[in-house]
Design a protein around this motif. Sequence first.
Motif, mmCIF file in Angstrom:
data_model
loop_
_atom_site.group_PDB
_atom_site.id
_atom_site.type_symbol
_atom_site.label_atom_id
_atom_site.label_comp_id
_atom_site.label_asym_id
_atom_site.label_seq_id
_atom_site.Cartn_x
_atom_site.Cartn_y
_atom_site.Cartn_z
ATOM 1 N N THR A 1 0.830 -1.211 0.000
ATOM 2 C CA THR A 1 0.000 0.000 0.000
ATOM 3 C C THR A 1 0.864 1.260 0.000
ATOM 4 O OG1 THR A 1 -0.173 -0.073 2.424
ATOM 5 C CG2 THR A 1 -1.932 -1.131 1.162
ATOM 6 N N ARG A 2 1.982 1.231 0.722
ATOM 7 C CA ARG A 2 2.877 2.407 0.746
ATOM 8 C C ARG A 2 3.461 2.670 -0.641
ATOM 9 N NH1 ARG A 2 5.124 -0.021 5.536
ATOM 10 N NH2 ARG A 2 4.166 0.854 7.405
ATOM 11 N N ASP A 3 3.806 1.576 -1.335
ATOM 12 C CA ASP A 3 4.378 1.713 -2.670
ATOM 13 C C ASP A 3 3.379 2.370 -3.623
ATOM 14 O OD1 ASP A 3 6.300 1.115 -4.846
ATOM 15 O OD2 ASP A 3 4.749 -0.291 -5.504
ATOM 16 N N ILE A 4 2.100 1.987 -3.527
ATOM 17 C CA ILE A 4 1.069 2.561 -4.396
ATOM 18 C C ILE A 4 0.859 4.037 -4.063
ATOM 19 C CG2 ILE A 4 -1.392 2.486 -4.972
ATOM 20 C CD1 ILE A 4 -1.205 -0.573 -4.417
ATOM 21 N N LYS A 5 0.815 4.364 -2.774
ATOM 22 C CA LYS A 5 0.565 5.755 -2.359
ATOM 23 C C LYS A 5 1.717 6.692 -2.711
ATOM 24 C CE LYS A 5 -1.131 6.607 1.654
ATOM 25 N NZ LYS A 5 -1.236 6.579 3.134
ATOM 26 N N SER A 6 2.919 6.130 -2.822
ATOM 27 C CA SER A 6 4.089 6.969 -3.103
ATOM 28 C C SER A 6 4.187 7.368 -4.569
ATOM 29 C CB SER A 6 5.366 6.223 -2.687
ATOM 30 O OG SER A 6 5.544 5.067 -3.502
ATOM 31 N N ARG A 7 3.356 6.794 -5.424
ATOM 32 C CA ARG A 7 3.405 7.104 -6.855
ATOM 33 C C ARG A 7 2.740 8.452 -7.136
ATOM 34 N NH1 ARG A 7 1.698 1.016 -8.785
ATOM 35 N NH2 ARG A 7 3.399 -0.022 -7.692
ATOM 36 N N PRO A 8 3.080 9.062 -8.303
ATOM 37 C CA PRO A 8 2.517 10.388 -8.630
ATOM 38 C C PRO A 8 0.989 10.410 -8.655
ATOM 39 C CG PRO A 8 4.320 9.821 -10.115
ATOM 40 C CD PRO A 8 4.045 8.599 -9.289
ATOM 41 N N GLN A 9 0.350 9.340 -9.148
ATOM 42 C CA GLN A 9 -1.111 9.271 -9.194
ATOM 43 C C GLN A 9 -1.578 8.057 -8.387
ATOM 44 O OE1 GLN A 9 -1.860 9.189 -13.426
ATOM 45 N NE2 GLN A 9 -2.157 11.402 -13.471
ATOM 46 N N PRO A 10 -1.707 8.226 -7.081
ATOM 47 C CA PRO A 10 -2.009 7.079 -6.214
ATOM 48 C C PRO A 10 -3.450 6.576 -6.317
ATOM 49 C CG PRO A 10 -1.936 9.099 -4.933
ATOM 50 C CD PRO A 10 -1.541 9.461 -6.320
ATOM 51 N N THR A 11 -4.395 7.425 -6.776
ATOM 52 C CA THR A 11 -5.783 6.970 -6.799
ATOM 53 C C THR A 11 -6.037 6.032 -7.970
ATOM 54 O OG1 THR A 11 -6.409 8.936 -8.044
ATOM 55 C CG2 THR A 11 -6.675 9.019 -5.643
ATOM 56 N N VAL A 12 -6.949 5.084 -7.769
ATOM 57 C CA VAL A 12 -7.246 4.055 -8.760
ATOM 58 C C VAL A 12 -8.727 4.133 -9.132
ATOM 59 C CG1 VAL A 12 -7.412 1.572 -9.162
ATOM 60 C CG2 VAL A 12 -5.415 2.503 -7.973
ATOM 61 N N TRP A 13 -9.018 4.135 -10.434
ATOM 62 C CA TRP A 13 -10.405 4.080 -10.895
ATOM 63 C C TRP A 13 -10.786 2.609 -11.037
ATOM 64 C CZ3 TRP A 13 -15.030 5.734 -11.320
ATOM 65 C CH2 TRP A 13 -15.897 5.257 -12.296
ATOM 66 N N PRO A 14 -11.681 2.077 -10.202
ATOM 67 C CA PRO A 14 -11.967 0.631 -10.205
ATOM 68 C C PRO A 14 -12.773 0.165 -11.409
ATOM 69 C CG PRO A 14 -13.372 1.752 -8.630
ATOM 70 C CD PRO A 14 -12.430 2.777 -9.154
ATOM 71 N N GLY A 15 -13.433 1.083 -12.121
ATOM 72 C CA GLY A 15 -14.255 0.686 -13.265
ATOM 73 C C GLY A 15 -15.714 0.537 -12.877
ATOM 74 N N GLU A 16 -16.601 0.800 -13.819
ATOM 75 C CA GLU A 16 -18.033 0.785 -13.544
ATOM 76 C C GLU A 16 -18.556 -0.569 -13.064
ATOM 77 O OE1 GLU A 16 -20.880 3.243 -12.702
ATOM 78 O OE2 GLU A 16 -19.168 3.934 -13.886
ATOM 79 N N PRO A 17 -18.157 -1.706 -13.694
ATOM 80 C CA PRO A 17 -18.647 -3.015 -13.199
ATOM 81 C C PRO A 17 -18.260 -3.286 -11.750
ATOM 82 C CG PRO A 17 -17.685 -3.256 -15.385
ATOM 83 C CD PRO A 17 -17.347 -1.876 -14.915
ATOM 84 N N VAL A 18 -17.025 -2.871 -11.391
ATOM 85 C CA VAL A 18 -16.565 -3.088 -10.009
ATOM 86 C C VAL A 18 -17.354 -2.214 -9.042
ATOM 87 C CG1 VAL A 18 -14.591 -2.922 -8.437
ATOM 88 C CG2 VAL A 18 -14.253 -3.776 -10.750
ATOM 89 N N LEU A 19 -17.612 -0.960 -9.423
ATOM 90 C CA LEU A 19 -18.389 -0.070 -8.565
ATOM 91 C C LEU A 19 -19.810 -0.605 -8.358
ATOM 92 C CD1 LEU A 19 -17.304 3.454 -9.878
ATOM 93 C CD2 LEU A 19 -16.773 2.441 -7.656
ATOM 94 N N MET A 20 -20.417 -1.126 -9.422
ATOM 95 C CA MET A 20 -21.755 -1.709 -9.307
ATOM 96 C C MET A 20 -21.743 -2.910 -8.369
ATOM 97 S SD MET A 20 -23.162 -1.519 -13.225
ATOM 98 C CE MET A 20 -24.688 -2.369 -12.796
ATOM 99 N N MET A 21 -20.688 -3.715 -8.489
ATOM 100 C CA MET A 21 -20.582 -4.904 -7.650
ATOM 101 C C MET A 21 -20.366 -4.522 -6.184
ATOM 102 S SD MET A 21 -18.237 -8.162 -8.494
ATOM 103 C CE MET A 21 -17.741 -9.322 -7.228
#
Length: 411
Positions: free
Chosen positions: A135-155
Motif C-alpha cells: 500500500t505504501r508503494d502505491i501511495k508513493s506514486r505520482p497518481q495514487p488513486t485508482v479508478w476501479p471501473g463501472e462493473p466493479v463499482l456496481m458490484m
Amino acid sequence: MMKDCLQFLIEPAKKLKIRLKESRKRVKLDKKEPLVESQLFIMELARELNRICQRSNVLGHIWTSEDIWPASVCRDFIVEWAAVLEKKVQSKIIPSDYQYEKPEKKDWKGHLLCMLESGGEYDMGPYKRVIMDWTRDIKSRPQPTVWPGEPVLMMLDDLEFQWKRGRLPNLLPAMELVILAVMNADSPIKEDVTKQWLVKKQRNQRVDAARYIPHSVWNWICDAAEDVTLDSESAHPDLLISGDEKRVRCGLERRDVQRSQQRFDGWWCAVGQEGYVSGRHYWEVDVGERDWRLGVAKASAMRQGFRSLNTDTGYLTLRLERGTDLKALTVPTTPLQQSLVPRKVGVYLDYEQGQLSFYDVEKRSHLFTYNEKFTEELYPVFGTVEVVKDLVIRPADVRQPCLCPGPCLWT
C-alpha cells in the motif's frame, strides 16, 4: 376470566422485554471488548484502500468500526493476501525483524501459553509488513488513486446493499474486490476484475466464505447458459425420458433396451448428449425434493454397476439423499448444511479454469466447487429415483427475475 386473558397477553410481553434487555447488555459487552491487533490492522488497511480506490466508499464501514470481523477471519485474510501479493505460498514468507518478539529460554508449555495469550497475533508481523509495503508503494506514486471501473463499482454497491440486508456476514468480499481492482490497475495486462473475483471465491471452500453471488457476476455466469438435452442411449433402463429429452424420472417398469458400455445399468442416471472439452458452460435443473444427483462425468468414467460415483471413479457430482442429506461426492464425501438444500440448481463449468460449481438458483448463492485440472471430455450427468416428480433441465433462456430495489443491477 378477563384477568386470565390479560395475564395471557402480559406474560409474553414481559419475557420479550427481559430478552431485549439481555440482548442490549450483550451488545454493550461486545462493544467494550478490546480489538486485537489483526482487527485494528484490517481497519487501517480498509482506510488506506479507501483512499487509493477512487469513488469507492464501501470500506468506510470497516474503518469506522461498523463492520468488525472475528479475529480469526482477520488473521486468515492477512496471511492469504500477503501470500498473493508476494506470489508465493504462505510457508515461504520468512520471518523478519518485524516479527513479534519470541520468549527466550521457555519450555514448550510457556511458549504455547504465550501464543494463546496473544490470541494468535504472535507471528503475524511478516505478513502485515508485506501488505503495508504494498500500500505504501502505491501511495508513493505520482497518481495514487485508482479508478476501479463501472462493473466493479456496481458490484461493490451490490455487496454493500446485501451486507446491510444481512445476507453477507461481513464486508470481506468487498475488501477482496477492492484489492483485486488495485492490483489490476497496477498490472500491465488488464483483466476483468469481476471474473477474477469469481475464480478466487470458487476456489475458496472455507466454512465462513460468503455464498452470495453479486448481480454482475451472476449475470456473467448466466451468459454461458446453453441448452442441454439427455442422451436416451445412456439412460438406465428404469428411467423414463420425455420426448423433448429435457425431463426424466423413474418408471414403474423396466424398459427393454439395448445393452451397451455407454448405458448406466446400476445407478439410475443418464448423461447429456454433448460433451465439453473447452470453454464455459452453464445449465439449470429443477430437482426433486427427495433424491437427485447432478454434475459431470469424465469420458473414461465407468457407467456399469454400483461403484460409487465419486471423484475416484471419474464423477464430480452433488447428491441429495432422503430430502435432507446434501453432499459433494468427494473422497471422503463433503457434507453440506441442510439449510443449503436447493429446489433449482445451477451447474457452471469453466474447463480452462478447472472448476465445476453448483449454485442455488433461487437464492443466487454458491453451494460447492470442484477444483481440478481437466484433461478429457466432460458430460453433464443427471440422476434420480423419484417416480412422481420429474428432474427437469430448464431452457437456456429462462432466468430468475431480478428482485433488487431501485435501479436494477441485473442488466
